[in-house]
Scaffold this motif. Structure first.
Motif, PDB file in Angstrom:
ATOM      1  N   GLU A  18      30.913  65.120  -0.991  1.00 32.46           N
ATOM      2  CA  GLU A  18      29.915  66.015  -1.331  1.00 32.46           C
ATOM      3  C   GLU A  18      29.588  65.911  -2.808  1.00 32.46           C
ATOM      4  N   ALA A  19      30.617  65.749  -3.578  1.00 31.35           N
ATOM      5  CA  ALA A  19      30.248  66.130  -5.028  1.00 31.35           C
ATOM      6  C   ALA A  19      29.346  64.391  -5.474  1.00 31.35           C
ATOM      7  N   LEU A  34      24.279  55.409   2.201  1.00 34.26           N
ATOM      8  CA  LEU A  34      24.808  55.481   3.450  1.00 34.26           C
ATOM      9  C   LEU A  34      26.325  55.427   3.556  1.00 34.26           C
ATOM     10  N   VAL A  35      26.742  56.476   4.214  1.00 37.22           N
ATOM     11  CA  VAL A  35      28.347  56.576   3.973  1.00 37.22           C
ATOM     12  C   VAL A  35      28.802  55.855   5.420  1.00 37.22           C
ATOM     13  N   GLY A  45      34.047  61.841   8.102  1.00 33.12           N
ATOM     14  CA  GLY A  45      32.719  61.471   8.889  1.00 33.12           C
ATOM     15  C   GLY A  45      32.079  62.741   9.265  1.00 33.12           C
ATOM     16  N   ARG A  46      32.841  63.927   9.650  1.00 35.99           N
ATOM     17  CA  ARG A  46      31.991  65.099  10.043  1.00 35.99           C
ATOM     18  C   ARG A  46      31.245  65.602   8.863  1.00 35.99           C
ATOM     19  N   LEU A  47      31.873  65.820   7.583  1.00 39.48           N
ATOM     20  CA  LEU A  47      31.230  66.118   6.449  1.00 39.48           C
ATOM     21  C   LEU A  47      30.143  65.186   6.217  1.00 39.48           C
ATOM     22  N   ALA A  48      30.087  63.968   6.289  1.00 38.38           N
ATOM     23  CA  ALA A  48      29.161  63.183   6.127  1.00 38.38           C
ATOM     24  C   ALA A  48      27.653  63.411   7.016  1.00 38.38           C
ATOM     25  N   GLU A  49      28.020  63.755   8.176  1.00 34.17           N
ATOM     26  CA  GLU A  49      27.186  64.177   9.207  1.00 34.17           C
ATOM     27  C   GLU A  49      26.398  65.418   8.592  1.00 34.17           C
ATOM     28  N   ASP A  50      27.169  66.463   8.347  1.00 42.86           N
ATOM     29  CA  ASP A  50      26.441  67.707   7.778  1.00 42.86           C
ATOM     30  C   ASP A  50      25.502  67.115   6.598  1.00 42.86           C
ATOM     31  N   LEU A  51      25.988  66.567   5.761  1.00 45.70           N
ATOM     32  CA  LEU A  51      25.181  66.308   4.689  1.00 45.70           C
ATOM     33  C   LEU A  51      23.973  65.410   4.842  1.00 45.70           C
ATOM     34  N   ARG A  57      17.826  61.864   3.066  1.00 45.01           N
ATOM     35  CA  ARG A  57      18.044  60.588   2.203  1.00 45.01           C
ATOM     36  C   ARG A  57      19.579  60.040   2.585  1.00 45.01           C
ATOM     37  N   ILE A  58      20.408  60.836   3.217  1.00 51.91           N
ATOM     38  CA  ILE A  58      21.570  60.467   3.571  1.00 51.91           C
ATOM     39  C   ILE A  58      21.867  59.916   5.189  1.00 51.91           C
ATOM     40  N   HIS A  59      22.489  58.883   5.373  1.00 48.15           N
ATOM     41  CA  HIS A  59      22.762  58.258   6.555  1.00 48.15           C
ATOM     42  C   HIS A  59      24.297  58.020   6.661  1.00 48.15           C
ATOM     43  N   VAL A  60      24.680  58.060   8.114  1.00 49.74           N
ATOM     44  CA  VAL A  60      26.151  57.609   8.250  1.00 49.74           C
ATOM     45  C   VAL A  60      26.198  56.596   9.417  1.00 49.74           C
ATOM     46  N   LEU A  61      27.087  55.901   8.861  1.00 45.86           N
ATOM     47  CA  LEU A  61      27.627  54.661   9.987  1.00 45.86           C
ATOM     48  C   LEU A  61      29.153  55.037  10.182  1.00 45.86           C
ATOM     49  N   HIS A  62      29.499  55.413  11.501  1.00 41.15           N
ATOM     50  CA  HIS A  62      30.723  55.469  11.825  1.00 41.15           C
ATOM     51  C   HIS A  62      31.516  54.257  12.410  1.00 41.15           C
ATOM     52  N   ARG A  63      32.621  53.896  11.918  1.00 38.76           N
ATOM     53  CA  ARG A  63      33.449  52.699  12.428  1.00 38.76           C
ATOM     54  C   ARG A  63      34.565  53.463  13.173  1.00 38.76           C
TER      55      ARG A  63
END
Length: 254
Positions: A18-19, A34-35, A45-51, A57-63
């Protein structure tokens, strides 16, 4: 307008993400993040989705699981190029790479295809590392330079910016390396493709929260791969260095 996507792989970085995301988007508001999360058991990963839900401007790719730094970057690069990025940046999630220094790398792309944030050029620095960590990093970069014939000082650095055409020419998707090996291989390929590669000084700061993903196995893998690549490339390097032999025509007797 240039679309810049910063790719940050994560595995158990819930204390840092987050920081780092906040600082990045404050430092360069026009970039996107892109996280790439490897199914972190700590909830990164859950935090990234919240962000991402709070900031477009923030995207998430889960592996599906921990597959290594190289695999995460390959997936992230493919996503960024597939979503129209003009510039792709790689950066660590642990705060070691200062987001406030990203403008240095982006400015460097005005005169280059690839820009490396370097710890080992004049003006670069490392904070918080014991002497043996510095020695390992310096030795790894120096060995890669000698074995592969590259001139860049920080062959293992992971704070980099690429133009999209340069990244496509490097062909990172064909790499099978992890960790240091991935960084060295992409640099080697960039140089081999004749791309303009420059280094700009950065300050690398040891992480405060969480634990490093670096291990002896990653270092050994990188050095073994560099040795194999270097031996395979040696004949071509020797041929390039071999001086041309002037051949004079034999005199003709009449």
């Amino acid at each position: 307008m240039t679309r810049t996507i910063v790719v940050i792989p994560t595995y158990n970085e819930i204390e840092n993400l987050e920081a780092v995301a906040r600082r990045l988007l404050e430092a360069v508001p026009e970039v996107e993040l892109l996280v790439v999360d490897d199914n972190s058991p700590d909830g990164t990963g859950r935090l990234a989705e919240d962000l991402a839900a709070a900031d477009a401007r923030i995207h998430v790719l889960h592996r599906p699981g921990k597959g290594g730094l190289g695999a995460a970057y390959r997936a992230g690069f493919a996503w960024a190029l597939g979503h129209g990025a003009d510039v792709v940046v790689e950066m660590d999630a642990d705060g070691s790479h200062l987001p406030e220094q990203l403008p240095r790398l982006l400015d460097g792309l005005r005169a280059a295809d690839v820009v490396i944030g370097s710890r080992w050029v004049p003006g670069g620095a490392v904070r918080g590392w014991p002497a043996h960590r510095k020695l390992i990093s310096l030795a790894g970069s120096e060995y890669a330079r000698l074995a592969l014939g590259v001139t860049q000082r920080d062959a293992t650095g992971g704070f980099r910016a690429f133009t999209a055409p340069a990244l496509a020419r490097i062909g990172a998707e064909r790499s099978t390396s992890q960790g240091y090996g991935f960084q060295i291989e992409t640099l080697w390929q960039a140089v081999g493709q004749g791309l303009r590669v420059i280094e700009v000084p950065i300050t690398f700061v040891e992480r405060v929260n969480g634990s490093s993903k670096m291990s002896a196995g990653i270092v050994v893998e990188a050095m073994l791969r560099v040795t194999v690549w270097g031996l395979a490339a040696l004949p071509a390097r020797v041929r390039r260095r071999r001086p041309a032999v002037a051949v004079s025509a034999a005199p003709v007797h009449r």
